[in-house]
Structure formats: structure tokens, C-alpha cells
Design a protein around this motif. Structure first.
Motif: not given
Length: 283
Positions: A172-177, A200-203, A224-228, A246-247
Motif C-alpha cells: 500500500l502506498v500513500d500520497r507521499e509515495s 519522480p514518476q512514482s511521486t 500510470s505515468a510514462p513521464s511526470t 501535477i500542476d
């Protein structure tokens, strides 16, 4: 009768009660430090008695002050021992507040507070550090309350998604990765995070998941996040949302709530000021 008697000249003798003649004053009549007529002198018995009385009172005061300071020091030492070294004001109760997935016993064990330890000597910073090292704990405060209790308040991490790991288990992962718990199966209502374990992609994926309302988060199948700058959400019904970076995540989350009520298969929220929807990503 004969005639008046003749009186011859009368000579004056000494008068009764009159002034007595005084002889010359000699050195024997006044000595150094003494006066005549019964006056007290410095060397008189009365003066000596007064001096001895004052000396006696001073001598009695000095021992009294000495015993006073000894008694005060003894009382102070006793208080220090009671507060800092004895179990009289020691820990008898450890209260745990805020534990949800952790049990109170697990929190107490991690805190490492010895029963009977003097409250005054507890290292609250060290206790916080030990509890902060427990993965599910996001924040913790520790306080003491005399005469005998310690209160631990914790805020646990909240899962926003999960990652698959070897052996079919998931973390399990939280909002802070932060991966904070390993479980046997994926919990219902959480999306799978298709991102590396770190970086950075995980974050970015965790930040986006943390910005979503709970109702939308439950409707997601994966993130998913191929890039940030290309975070992508896949809903359980197959629809796809290109979130972008994320902006302006708060604006995007608000728009997505409205967009999901409209027809379409693909929604592009990468620029919240120009939202597009299509029936197919390639069209």
C-alpha cells in the motif's frame, strides 16, 4: 523687769542644711571610664551581663541557621529523588490515540516506554523518533501528564493506491509515495499504480491520486505515468483521462467530476483551461 537685753554681735556658724564646704577635687575622685555619684561604668557588672546576653543570642542564632539550611537541602534532595529517580511519579499508563490499522499494543511496544520510568526523565524526542520509524505512522506527538501517564497521538498513513510485488503480494502506498504496508491481496476501491517503486514518476502518480475525491479514486482501475507530465488515469469502465503534470491538480479534480457525467471515452485535462473529450484517443 529689767530692760532690754543688749545684743552683742552674733557670729555666723555653719547653717543646718546649708552648703557644705568642698575640698579640692583630686585625681582619686574621678577615674578613667567611671563617674562619681553611683553612675554605671563600662566595666560594671550590668554592662558585662548585657554583653554576655548578646553574645549568647548570636551564638544561638548561628546553629539555628545552620540547621535551617541543612533541612532545606534535605527537602530539596528528597524532591529531586521523588521526581527524577523514583517510581512515585513514574509511568503507569500509556494512552494511544489515533491508531486504526495498528493496535495500541503495537504502538506501545514501538514507543519502548518502561513501566515505572520517571516521567520527568522521559526522552520524548527519542520516543517520537522510534514511533516515526514505524511505516504506517505519518505523524506522532507524545506528551506526559503528571502524576503517571503518557499520551501518544498518531496519524496513520492513508493508502491511495497499491503496487504489485513479487509473490503476488501488494504494498500500500500513500500520497507521499511511501510504501507502508504489505498485504496479501489488493484492497477494493484502490487503483493499481503502474509506476516504478521510486523516482519522480512514482511521486507524480501518488500526488495525483491524493488530489482526487474519494468517489473518483474508487472508480479508477489504475494510474500510470510514462513521464511526470503524462500521468494517465484508467477507469474501471475503460475510460481514460490524460491528467498531464501535477500542476493545478485541484482544478483538474474539480473538472473531472463534471466531465465524467458526459459522453466520451477519452478526456484530456492536461490543460485545464482547454478541456477536450473524444470518443477515441486516436480520433
Amino acid at each position: 523687769m529689767t530692760g532690754p537685753m543688749s545684743r552683742g554681735p552674733m557670729t555666723e556658724g555653719p547653717r543646718a542644711g546649708g552648703p557644705m564646704s568642698r575640698g579640692p577635687v583630686t585625681d582619686d575622685s574621678m577615674t578613667d571610664g567611671s563617674m562619681t555619684n553611683g553612675s554605671m561604668t563600662n566595666g560594671s557588672p550590668a554592662a558585662s551581663s548585657t554583653a554576655r546576653g548578646m553574645a549568647g543570642r548570636l551564638a544561638s542564632i548561628r546553629p539555628a541557621r545552620w540547621w535551617y539550611w541543612c533541612a532545606a537541602a534535605l527537602v530539596l534532595a528528597l524532591l529531586v529523588w521523588l521526581v527524577a529517580f523514583s517510581s512515585v511519579l513514574g509511568v503507569r499508563t500509556v494512552n494511544v490515540v489515533g491508531a486504526r490499522t495498528l493496535t495500541a499494543e503495537q504502538v506501545r511496544a514501538a514507543a519502548g516506554i518502561r513501566s515505572g520510568a520517571p516521567l520527568a526523565r522521559l526522552d520524548l524526542g527519542a520516543i517520537r523518533a522510534r514511533l516515526s520509524a514505524v511505516a504506517p505512522v505519518r505523524a506522532v506527538t507524545v506528551s506526559r501528564s503528571y502524576p503517571a501517564s503518557v499520551t501518544i497521538r498518531i496519524t496513520e498513513r492513508v493508502a491511495i493506491g497499491y503496487r504489485q510485488v513479487d509473490g503476488g503480494r501488494v504494498v500500500l502506498v500513500d500520497r507521499e509515495s511511501v510504501a507502508f504496508s504489505t498485504v496479501a491481496a489488493a484492497p477494493a476501491g484502490l487503483p493499481r499504480l503502474l509506476v516504478p517503486a521510486e523516482g519522480p514518476q512514482s511521486t507524480a502518480a501518488s500526488v495525483v491520486a491524493g488530489a482526487l475525491p474519494a468517489t473518483i479514486l474508487r472508480s479508477l482501475s489504475s494510474i500510470s505515468a510514462p513521464s511526470t507530465e503524462s500521468v494517465t488515469l484508467t477507469l474501471r469502465d475503460g475510460r481514460i483521462v490524460l491528467w498531464g503534470g501535477i500542476d493545478r491538480s485541484a482544478d483538474k479534480a474539480r473538472l473531472l467530476t463534471a466531465l465524467l457525467g458526459r459522453p466520451g471515452h477519452y478526456f484530456d485535462l492536461s490543460d485545464p483551461s482547454v478541456v477536450t473529450s473524444r470518443t477515441d484517443p486516436g480520433s
